[in-house]
Design an enzyme around this catalytic site. Structure first.
Site: not given
Ligand code: S3P
Length: 445
Positions: A29, A33, A101, A129, A175, A177, A328, A355, A359
């Protein structure tokens, strides 16, 4: 990842005690970023401890296609020359995020506030997805999006807003993300963008935005949520990023050491951000021996070395509100639960269905194929732990790195060997996984 490459199966066999001291790769993550924010900042961002996995490589290539200069300067050391907020250039071809993703969704947010058009694409897993959850808020900023195949699936064209409008957005699913994509789009809008989340998710974007000089306030909202307010159009300034070891990757050797009798390992520099620490809390409730040593702060995050010893564990109930802090980690927790005594019920796992694979179903199948009693009830996963597991199964990993690693950890402690159909996707988040596990004494071949 080459879609035409032959599958690379891998088998784990019951192993002798695991021993040693290792540092798992950098947090995915934070690495992703740092690439995206580094590309949006003015000046040179130096990243150390970077995850050099496929997800980071595809995100780095996308940032380069958008006009940032990205260079690897040494082992886990990267340098990015950013273009500034709204400064992305029109890419010449589609941006291919492979399996990532996070890279794809955050970059969509970053592009939404720029006057360019970009096509987002990925591998078969990422193409399956849901992206509507990202496109909906980005359209509120004034971006236009076209999903060529409908249903909010990649490939998707994002036409960034010429004059982005700040928004107030309540994220409908927990989420990080989606939250992050909205914040990154909000950087380009004048005035204040507000994101409300009813359940707090990982806060790496908020922390890094502040680190790069943005004005951002995060306050509690309701029982478990946060309200984040961002002042738009900041001058984002490049700043060094130190990436700690990924707790989601550390989970695999950690659980292996808990399950293989006689093991004792040390995991170095693991990030202990409270919004990522649900697995640790759960394993401790189950009776795991995990000692937190040398707690310190590195690059703005709490980190520590963890001493993990083989443990006898009992089944527990994992509350739904803990899910965002360990989203995760359920496949590997399910493996640990199989070796505990008694049932473990993991509640509220709806998000696991979207995911890198479904999963929830795939974790149940992984356990079932290896003689472990497991049930899905609504959004709950229930594993009936018997203190041991038969193993002997072949596991379909569905292009999902975490399923592959969970199955291999199972094989290090089960009676029979466990084989995964394809270990290649492990490289998305944990390059060198098999070698590191072997260095601890795991029998993987
Ligand atoms: C992540 C957020 C999570 C996680 C992914 C990494 C991130 O996803 O499952 O592996 O770095 O923001 P979601 O935002 O879909 O929950």
């Amino acid at each position: 990842m080459d879609p035409f490459a032959p599958l690379s199966p891998l088998t784990a066999r019951r192993s002798g005690p695991l021993q040693g001291r290792v540092r798992v790769p950098g947090d995915k993550s934070i690495s992703l970023r740092s690439l995206i924010l580094g590309a949006m900042a003015v000046g040179e961002t130096r990243i150390t401890g970077m995850l050099e996995g496929e997800d980071a490589i595809s995100t780095a290539k996308a940032m380069q296609a958008l006009g940032a200069l990205v260079a690897r300067t040494g082992a886990q050391a990267w340098r990015i020359l950013g273009v500034g907020v709204s400064g992305f250039a029109q890419p010449r071809g589609p941006l291919d995020f492979g399996n990532s993703g996070t890279g794809c969704r955050l970059a969509m947010g970053a592009v939404a506030g720029c006057p360019i058009t970009a096509i987002f694409d990925g591998d078969a897993s990422l193409r399956s997805r849901p992206m509507r959850r990202i496109l909906d808020p980005l359209e509120k900023f004034g971006a236009r999006t076209v999903d060529q195949k409908e249903g909010g699936r990649l490939p998707i064209t994002v036409k960034g807003a010429l004059d982005p409008i700040p928004v107030v957005y309540e994220v409908p699913v927990p989420s990080a993300q989606v939250k992050s994509a909205v914040l990154l789009a909000g950087l380009a809008a004048p005035g204040t963008t507000t994101v409300i989340e009813n359940e707090a998710t990982r806060d790496h974007t908020e922390k890094m935005l502040k680190h790069f000089g943005a004005h951002l306030r995060s306050e509690e909202y309701g029982k478990h949520g946060r309200r984040i307010t961002l002042t738009g159009q900041p001058e984002l300034e490049a700043a060094p990023v130190v990436v700690p070891a990924d707790p989601s990757s550390a989970a695999f050797p950690m659980v292996a050491a808990l399950l293989v009798p006689g093991s004792e390992i040390i995991l170095e520099g693991v990030m202990l951000n409270p919004l990522r620490a649900g697995l640790l809390a759960t394993l401790k409730e189950m009776g795991a021996s995990i000692e937190v040593l040398a707690s310190r702060n590195e690059g703005g995050e709490d980190v520590a070395d963890l001493r993990v010893r083989a443990s006898t564990m009992k089944g527990v109930e994992v509350p739904a509100e803990r899910a965002p802090t360990m989203i995760d980690e359920y496949p590997i927790l399910a493996v640990a639960a199989a070796f505990a005594e008694g049932p473990t019920r993991m509640r509220g796992l709806k998000e696991l269905r979207v995911k890198e694979s479904d999963r929830l179903e795939a974790t149940a199948a992984l356990l079932r194929n290896n003689g472990i009693e497991v049930e899905i009830e609504g959004d709950d996963l229930i594993v009936n732990g018997k203190g041991a597991a038969p193993g002997g199964g072949l596991v379909a990993t569905h292009m999902d790195h975490r399923l592959a690693m969970s199955a291999l950890v199972l094989g290090t402690a089960s009676a029979g060997p466990v084989t995964v159909d394809d270990a290649a996707f492990i490289a998305t988040s944990f390059p060198g996984f098999a070698e590191m596990m072997r260095s601890l004494g795991a029998d993987l071949s």
